[in-house]
Design a protein around this motif. Structure first.
Motif, PDB file in Angstrom:
ATOM      1  N   UNK A 190     -37.661 -11.888   5.280  1.00 57.20           N
ATOM      2  CA  UNK A 190     -36.286 -12.320   5.075  1.00 57.20           C
ATOM      3  C   UNK A 190     -36.259 -13.711   4.454  1.00 57.20           C
ATOM      4  N   UNK A 191     -35.473 -13.916   3.415  1.00 61.82           N
ATOM      5  CA  UNK A 191     -35.386 -15.242   2.791  1.00 61.82           C
ATOM      6  C   UNK A 191     -34.991 -16.295   3.824  1.00 61.82           C
ATOM      7  N   UNK A 192     -35.602 -17.451   3.729  1.00 61.46           N
ATOM      8  CA  UNK A 192     -35.313 -18.528   4.663  1.00 61.46           C
ATOM      9  C   UNK A 192     -36.258 -18.513   5.839  1.00 61.46           C
ATOM     10  N   UNK A 193     -36.250 -17.417   6.597  1.00 55.06           N
ATOM     11  CA  UNK A 193     -37.132 -17.331   7.761  1.00 55.06           C
ATOM     12  C   UNK A 193     -38.592 -17.263   7.323  1.00 55.06           C
ATOM     13  N   UNK A 194     -38.858 -16.553   6.236  1.00 56.36           N
ATOM     14  CA  UNK A 194     -40.240 -16.386   5.787  1.00 56.36           C
ATOM     15  C   UNK A 194     -40.905 -17.720   5.468  1.00 56.36           C
ATOM     16  N   UNK A 195     -40.126 -18.679   4.993  1.00 56.55           N
ATOM     17  CA  UNK A 195     -40.689 -20.001   4.697  1.00 56.55           C
ATOM     18  C   UNK A 195     -41.222 -20.650   5.954  1.00 56.55           C
ATOM     19  N   UNK A 196     -40.462 -20.542   7.038  1.00 56.75           N
ATOM     20  CA  UNK A 196     -40.906 -21.116   8.310  1.00 56.75           C
ATOM     21  C   UNK A 196     -42.113 -20.377   8.861  1.00 56.75           C
ATOM     22  N   UNK A 197     -42.116 -19.041   8.704  1.00 64.14           N
ATOM     23  CA  UNK A 197     -43.234 -18.241   9.194  1.00 64.14           C
ATOM     24  C   UNK A 197     -44.534 -18.653   8.521  1.00 64.14           C
ATOM     25  N   UNK A 198     -44.474 -18.941   7.241  1.00 65.26           N
ATOM     26  CA  UNK A 198     -45.673 -19.334   6.504  1.00 65.26           C
ATOM     27  C   UNK A 198     -45.982 -20.820   6.668  1.00 65.26           C
ATOM     28  N   UNK A 199     -45.060 -21.561   7.268  1.00 64.43           N
ATOM     29  CA  UNK A 199     -45.251 -22.999   7.403  1.00 64.43           C
ATOM     30  C   UNK A 199     -45.392 -23.440   8.840  1.00 64.43           C
ATOM     31  N   UNK A 200     -44.319 -23.984   9.409  1.00 68.66           N
ATOM     32  CA  UNK A 200     -44.391 -24.638  10.716  1.00 68.66           C
ATOM     33  C   UNK A 200     -44.710 -23.662  11.843  1.00 68.66           C
TER      34      UNK A 200
END
Length: 355
Positions: free
Chosen positions: A66-76
């Motif tokens: 999901x856009x937005x959440x995926x960034x956090x999943x791959x990051x913090x």
């Protein structure tokens, strides 16, 4: 060089001894996994036909795409999710042993037991051959064979602990075994009538062919209590095969290391243990359940804890699944999974006729 296999006791100790800064980095991911487990539990409670663990892994896949959440999943969130996927899986496998009683398995009789073992072995070998014939990379053939023949994602987690497969390489096998097990919840009940199975036969068929325990319950309960009881005992007999299959893989891995290292003991290379301690813990829990030394309340609490640990682990693994990449790069794995699903369903159907 491969390192020693982690154990449940060692996992807990390592988590406690982590530097404060590293623990702090893992806290957001662990909190996300805990929140996902709560949501998965709510989904399962609201819609019982959706197994708890299936809901957890599907939430992980959604989070990764999901856009937005995926960034956090791959990051913090990633450090905590990696910890959850690796450590909690092993702890959950140990507690899984408390669901198994050798007395219940023996009550099936030698003929039924031999049929179930035969289904497991033939599915394992058939899937392994399919995976190699389709030239699947790395340990994917072995992991697919383990997951489809024994008990889904839990078996894949146990086998990857022996082969020291990177948790990211377990993503495709777990995603596919979850997909096929979820499809079985709708497909197998629809085939009960056309195949002429009574309720007990249907339960045996489900127990012998569906992968995850939760998926077995969701599928078999559509045919009533007798089907569910039969499905569970057959399924748990398949789970019992986890220990010898993983131990056999560990033995093969040791032999491979010796050939590769040319005398690894003398060169300082650490060989994998013959029986990983988390598998030994699984076996010890089976013995404890068989001897009946634990009161029902302890078994109930342990069962709940096991479900929570495996749900957190599967959310972490699901959060590694990039659907677009999976579809683009895993076509051969999808073919192998579908063929393996068809193989175990066919073998189980034939086997049921002789039980």
């Amino acid at each position: 060089m491969r390192q020693d296999v982690a154990t449940p006791e060692k996992d807990v100790r390592q988590i406690a001894l982590l530097p404060r800064s590293l623990r702090n980095k893992q806290l957001p991911g662990l909190a996300a996994a805990a929140a996902a487990v709560a949501v998965a539990w709510l989904i399962h409670t609201t819609v019982p036909v959706i197994p708890f663990l299936t809901a957890a892994v599907m939430l992980g896949i959604l989070s990764a795409n999901l856009p937005g959440i995926s960034t956090s999943v791959e990051g913090v969130l990633q450090p905590g999710l990696v910890l959850s996927a690796k450590r909690f899986m092993r702890l959950g496998i140990v507690l899984l042993g408390l669901k198994l009683s050798l007395i219940d398995v023996a009550a099936l009789g030698w003929k039924t037991l031999a049929i179930v073992v035969g289904i497991v072995l033939l599915t394992f070998m058939g899937t392994l051959v399919l995976g190699k014939a389709l030239k699947l990379p790395g340990d994917q053939p072995l992991l697919l064979a383990t997951g489809f023949s024994i008990c889904g994602a839990s078996a894949i987690g146990a086998m990857s602990g022996v082969t020291k497969t990177d948790h990211r390489d377990t993503v495709v096998p777990i995603a596919l075994v979850t997909l096929c097990g979820t499809l079985a919840i709708g497909a197998l009940p629809a085939l009960k009538g056309p195949l002429g199975l009574d309720s007990v036969q249907f339960g045996y068929w489900v127990g012998a062919s569906v992968h995850d325990v939760g998926q077995v319950v969701a599928t078999a309960q559509t045919a009533g209590a007798a089907a569910l009881a039969g499905a569970l005992i057959i399924k748990l007999t398949r789970v019992l095969m986890l220990a010898p299959m993983v131990t056999g893989a560990a033995l093969v891995e040791r032999c491979r290391h010796r050939r590769t290292a040319n005398g690894a003991e003398d060169t300082g290379i650490k060989l994998p243990p013959l029986i990983p301690l988390f598998v030994a813990g699984f076996m010890a829990m089976i013995v404890m359940r068989t001897l009946g030394i634990l009161p029902p309340v302890v078994l109930e609490v342990a069962g709940t804890v096991q479900d929570l640990l495996l749900a957190a682990a599967l959310y972490g693994l699901g959060a590694s699944v990039q659907v677009r990449s999976l579809l683009q790069t895993s076509g051969r794995a999808i073919i192998a999974a579908m063929l393996s699903w068809g193989l175990i369903a066919a073998l189980a159907f034939v086997g049921v006729q002789f039980i």
